[in-house]
Design an enzyme around this catalytic site. Sequence first.
Site, short mmCIF file in Angstrom:
data_model
loop_
_atom_site.label_atom_id
_atom_site.label_comp_id
_atom_site.label_asym_id
_atom_site.label_seq_id
_atom_site.Cartn_x
_atom_site.Cartn_y
_atom_site.Cartn_z
CB VAL A 140 -0.98 0.03 1.20
CG1 VAL A 140 -2.04 -1.04 1.07
CG2 VAL A 140 -0.26 -0.11 2.52
CB SER A 141 0.60 4.45 -1.74
OG SER A 141 0.52 3.80 -2.99
CB SER A 142 0.24 6.34 2.66
OG SER A 142 -1.16 6.18 2.66
#
Length: 191
Positions: free
Chosen positions: A9-11
């Site tokens: 996931v990106s963050s």
Amino acid sequence: MRKIGYIRVSSTSQNPSRQFQQLNEIGMDIIYEEKVSGATKEREQLQETLEDLQDGDTIYVTDLTQISRSTQDLFELIDGIRGKKASLKSLKDTWLDLSENNPYSQFLITVMAGVNQLERDLIRMHQLEGIELAKKEGKFKGRLKKYHKNHAGMNYAVKLYKERGMTVNQICEITNVSISSLYRRLSEENK
């Protein structure tokens, strides 16, 4: 022959539970997870996944965008995976199945990687167009500064600096303000 899951996931605010659920439904032997932007090359868990690969293993991802940053990146990953005599499967992109050795597989990989890159480019283009429009309408202010003028930690750091009773390192450790940010604020105040 192991089933190895890779989740990204990106963050830290994004939830990977959907990816975990989808991969666990088909039974994984091991799952690597990381929270890092796909745009960065610093994907430690992906590197561990690739280093852990053994002959006959298959890496599973829920979506190609979880493992590849660009067309070039996808090709490099595929070469590395094939070099270890392993496979890559995407649950969403069902056409991606490196375990089948046929000429259509490479063709589809090339086409779909290009489509994914086009999607990213179009999203970025629309985002930039939206920002330009918002700027013209006076609605876009840009990213909020972390250390704004009322930031308590920064103001306390400046106060401690002016009192000259501590070193900059001590001040930054106490206030949790970075050294460069403190010097930048001091420079702004001196102007």
